[in-house]
Design a protein around this motif. Structure first.
Motif, PDB file in Angstrom:
ATOM      1  N   MET A 161       0.953  -1.149  -0.174  1.00 27.00           N
ATOM      2  CA  MET A 161      -0.134   0.102   0.010  1.00 27.00           C
ATOM      3  C   MET A 161       0.944   1.292   0.051  1.00 27.00           C
ATOM      4  SD  MET A 161      -3.413   0.878   0.152  1.00 27.00           S
ATOM      5  CE  MET A 161      -4.127  -0.250   1.268  1.00 27.00           C
ATOM      6  N   ILE A 162       0.680   2.202  -0.860  1.00 29.27           N
ATOM      7  CA  ILE A 162       1.435   3.590  -0.882  1.00 29.27           C
ATOM      8  C   ILE A 162       0.950   4.394   0.220  1.00 29.27           C
ATOM      9  CG2 ILE A 162       1.583   5.612  -2.060  1.00 29.27           C
ATOM     10  CD1 ILE A 162       1.838   3.761  -4.555  1.00 29.27           C
ATOM     11  N   ALA A 163       1.521   4.778   1.153  1.00 28.50           N
ATOM     12  CA  ALA A 163       1.242   5.480   2.395  1.00 28.50           C
ATOM     13  C   ALA A 163       1.360   6.921   2.078  1.00 28.50           C
ATOM     14  CB  ALA A 163       2.093   5.148   3.673  1.00 28.50           C
ATOM     15  N   ARG A 164       2.554   7.455   1.451  1.00 26.56           N
ATOM     16  CA  ARG A 164       2.720   8.816   1.321  1.00 26.56           C
ATOM     17  C   ARG A 164       3.556   9.066   0.135  1.00 26.56           C
ATOM     18  NH1 ARG A 164       6.816  11.859   4.210  1.00 26.56           N
ATOM     19  NH2 ARG A 164       7.388   9.776   5.112  1.00 26.56           N
ATOM     20  N   VAL A 165       3.295  10.213  -0.378  1.00 30.43           N
ATOM     21  CA  VAL A 165       3.856  10.785  -1.887  1.00 30.43           C
ATOM     22  C   VAL A 165       4.552  12.250  -1.286  1.00 30.43           C
ATOM     23  CG1 VAL A 165       3.959  11.395  -4.171  1.00 30.43           C
ATOM     24  CG2 VAL A 165       2.732   9.338  -3.239  1.00 30.43           C
ATOM     25  N   THR A 166       5.603  12.550  -1.496  1.00 30.02           N
ATOM     26  CA  THR A 166       6.364  13.869  -1.185  1.00 30.02           C
ATOM     27  C   THR A 166       7.004  14.296  -2.106  1.00 30.02           C
ATOM     28  OG1 THR A 166       8.237  13.074   0.004  1.00 30.02           O
ATOM     29  CG2 THR A 166       6.311  13.197   1.414  1.00 30.02           C
ATOM     30  N   ALA A 167       7.247  15.714  -2.049  1.00 30.81           N
ATOM     31  CA  ALA A 167       7.813  16.634  -3.351  1.00 30.81           C
ATOM     32  C   ALA A 167       8.852  17.277  -2.501  1.00 30.81           C
ATOM     33  CB  ALA A 167       6.957  17.227  -4.417  1.00 30.81           C
ATOM     34  N   GLN A 168       9.966  17.412  -2.901  1.00 33.46           N
ATOM     35  CA  GLN A 168      10.872  18.620  -2.485  1.00 33.46           C
ATOM     36  C   GLN A 168      11.502  19.329  -3.822  1.00 33.46           C
ATOM     37  OE1 GLN A 168      13.093  15.368  -0.028  1.00 33.46           O
ATOM     38  NE2 GLN A 168      13.912  17.306   0.770  1.00 33.46           N
ATOM     39  N   LEU A 169      11.804  20.539  -3.465  1.00 30.99           N
ATOM     40  CA  LEU A 169      12.136  21.441  -4.709  1.00 30.99           C
ATOM     41  C   LEU A 169      13.812  21.675  -4.313  1.00 30.99           C
ATOM     42  CD1 LEU A 169      12.227  22.763  -7.185  1.00 30.99           C
ATOM     43  CD2 LEU A 169      11.332  24.644  -6.152  1.00 30.99           C
ATOM     44  N   LEU A 170      14.814  20.896  -5.265  1.00 30.65           N
ATOM     45  CA  LEU A 170      16.139  21.074  -5.048  1.00 30.65           C
ATOM     46  C   LEU A 170      16.570  22.416  -5.965  1.00 30.65           C
ATOM     47  CD1 LEU A 170      17.058  17.501  -4.681  1.00 30.65           C
ATOM     48  CD2 LEU A 170      16.260  18.856  -3.105  1.00 30.65           C
ATOM     49  N   ARG A 171      17.470  23.142  -5.459  1.00 28.17           N
ATOM     50  CA  ARG A 171      18.090  24.108  -6.445  1.00 28.17           C
ATOM     51  C   ARG A 171      19.737  23.576  -6.528  1.00 28.17           C
ATOM     52  NH1 ARG A 171      19.954  29.803  -6.573  1.00 28.17           N
ATOM     53  NH2 ARG A 171      19.657  30.672  -8.540  1.00 28.17           N
ATOM     54  N   VAL A 172      20.120  22.852  -7.280  1.00 27.23           N
ATOM     55  CA  VAL A 172      21.305  22.075  -7.323  1.00 27.23           C
ATOM     56  C   VAL A 172      22.434  22.962  -8.448  1.00 27.23           C
ATOM     57  CG1 VAL A 172      22.434  19.862  -7.959  1.00 27.23           C
ATOM     58  CG2 VAL A 172      20.125  20.008  -6.820  1.00 27.23           C
ATOM     59  N   PRO A 173      23.477  23.175  -7.671  1.00 31.47           N
ATOM     60  CA  PRO A 173      24.462  23.985  -8.648  1.00 31.47           C
ATOM     61  C   PRO A 173      25.198  22.893  -9.732  1.00 31.47           C
ATOM     62  CG  PRO A 173      25.510  23.658  -6.361  1.00 31.47           C
ATOM     63  CD  PRO A 173      23.743  23.102  -6.487  1.00 31.47           C
ATOM     64  N   LEU A 174      25.431  23.471 -10.872  1.00 29.45           N
ATOM     65  CA  LEU A 174      26.046  22.740 -11.655  1.00 29.45           C
ATOM     66  C   LEU A 174      27.226  22.664 -11.823  1.00 29.45           C
ATOM     67  CD1 LEU A 174      23.360  23.777 -14.835  1.00 29.45           C
ATOM     68  CD2 LEU A 174      23.827  21.509 -13.791  1.00 29.45           C
ATOM     69  N   PRO A 175      28.268  21.664 -12.145  1.00 29.43           N
ATOM     70  CA  PRO A 175      29.504  21.961 -12.332  1.00 29.43           C
ATOM     71  C   PRO A 175      29.990  23.084 -12.888  1.00 29.43           C
ATOM     72  CG  PRO A 175      28.931  19.739 -12.663  1.00 29.43           C
ATOM     73  CD  PRO A 175      27.634  20.508 -12.818  1.00 29.43           C
ATOM     74  N   LEU A 176      31.012  23.481 -12.491  1.00 29.17           N
ATOM     75  CA  LEU A 176      31.479  24.822 -13.072  1.00 29.17           C
ATOM     76  C   LEU A 176      31.898  24.810 -14.697  1.00 29.17           C
ATOM     77  CD1 LEU A 176      32.712  27.690 -12.819  1.00 29.17           C
ATOM     78  CD2 LEU A 176      34.979  26.792 -12.409  1.00 29.17           C
ATOM     79  N   PHE A 177      32.382  23.689 -15.224  1.00 28.67           N
ATOM     80  CA  PHE A 177      32.472  23.515 -16.425  1.00 28.67           C
ATOM     81  C   PHE A 177      31.200  23.626 -17.494  1.00 28.67           C
ATOM     82  CE2 PHE A 177      32.663  19.378 -15.127  1.00 28.67           C
ATOM     83  CZ  PHE A 177      31.695  18.596 -15.838  1.00 28.67           C
TER      84      PHE A 177
END
Length: 358
Positions: free
Chosen positions: A1-17
């Protein structure tokens, strides 16, 4: 049974190159699907522009209420229902949300059964060719472009993709020719215009690529210009590639019917998840197309190992800063991990650090 669905928003830095592509961050809706036995599957989608918070809202407000209390086996029915109920929103936002949840559902299936995704899909742990493309920003000098390309070979990649369309066509041709000479004639070399050209420009550059041993000419036109892609496929000897912006299986079907585009480049995180990608793979197999999976090598290697006609996985490391041990090729190829589900080992500390919304 699926009990919970969650969403997080991430702001992820990209590699410099990768900043030369015009972005310093990637926005990642990061989805967790928890079952009543305490297991968790994870999924994701991404955007290089604004709008990722809307994707999280779609998960929270539409998908989670429809999915919680059901089982993973009910997902396809839930998926069809929520797509039907939100069709007036259009595909752009909602397909991204469905993609992320679908990936998490497939991951949870693997975690629950102890099977890696490649085996759930009926594939095998065969070698898949990798090419590198994340270090070809058009802000690089030609010397830097050559060095990055050689670095890819030293690091075990099979081939290299270069970006075009910012400089003049003459400059692009010169840069490609210089890299080709440095790599040698036997190294696979791809060229990506990122939808920047007119038909006339694409025909011009495409014609000059024909004697340079280029594997494919990628996204020379906007993906909506189906007639233009048909024209290029008729007129050019170099294979044409497209598909990373396709969000519906119908678009792949139309390209298969109406154009001679030889390489499809689907993206599970943008085009409907694993479920939709299996349908895309069937379209490709039925029409004799090859598939070079777009970006996200840690996920797409499972699909590449399970679908007929898959020839490459792209290494474009947009999620590298949140993955603990990103997949890397050896002698040009890699093998899907044997860990349950998609097997991506998220860096929990990085996830916490880069979370901007829950």
């Amino acid at each position: 049974m699926i009990a919970r669905v969650t969403a997080q928003l991430l702001r992820v830095p990209l590699p410099l190159f990768m900043h030369g592509f015009g972005y310093q961050y990637v926005n990642v809706p990061y989805i967790s699907v928890h079952d009543s036995d305490g297991r968790r599957g994870t999924g994701f989608t991404y955007t290089l522009d604004a709008g990722a918070s809307v994707v999280c809202a779609m998960v929270d407000e539409v998908i989670a209420p429809a999915l919680e209390g059901s089982t993973v086996d009910d997902w396809n029915d839930v998926r069809i229902r929520v797509l039907a109920n939100t069709r007036r929103l259009g595909a752009t936002t909602f397909i991204a949300a469905v993609s992320a949840v679908d990936i998490a559902i497939w991951d949870l299936r693997g975690v629950a059964t102890g099977l890696p995704l490649v085996e759930l899909l009926g594939g095998s742990h065969r070698e898949v060719l990798f090419y590198g493309s994340g270090r070809s920003g058009q802000d690089l000098t030609t010397d830097e472009l050559v060095q990055h390309s050689l670095d890819y070979l030293d690091e075990g990649f099979n081939g290299v993709k270069l970006g075009v369309g910012v400089h003049s066509i003459d400059t692009d041709v010169s840069r490609i020719a210089t890299v080709r000479e440095a790599l040698g004639e036997s190294t696979p070399l791809m060229v990506d215009a990122s939808e920047r050209f007119t038909r006339t420009e694409a025909l011009d550059l495409g014609g000059q690529l024909e004697g340079m041993g280029v594997q494919w000419f990628e996204e020379p036109l906007m993906s909506e210009d189906v007639e233009g892609y048909a024209l290029l496929a008729r007129e050019l000897g170099t294979s044409i590639a497209a598909g990373e912006h396709f969000q519906e299986v119908d678009t792949f079907e139309r390209y298969a019917r109406e154009t001679g585009t030889e390489i499809f480049q689907p993206d599970a995180a943008l085009g409907g998840g694993i479920t939709a990608m299996l349908k895309v793979a069937a379209v490709a197999a039925g029409s004799g197309r090859r598939i070079a999976w777009h970006s996200l090598a840690d996920l797409h290697i499972h699909l590449a190992s399970s679908t007929a006609g898959s020839c490459y996985v792209e290494d474009f490391p947009i999620l590298e800063n949140i993955i603990g041990d990103p997949l890397r090729p050896k002698d040009g190829a890699a093998i899907a991990p044997s860990r349950p589900g998609h097997g991506i080992r998220w860096d929990a500390g990085a996830i916490r650090e880069f979370t901007v919304g829950v």
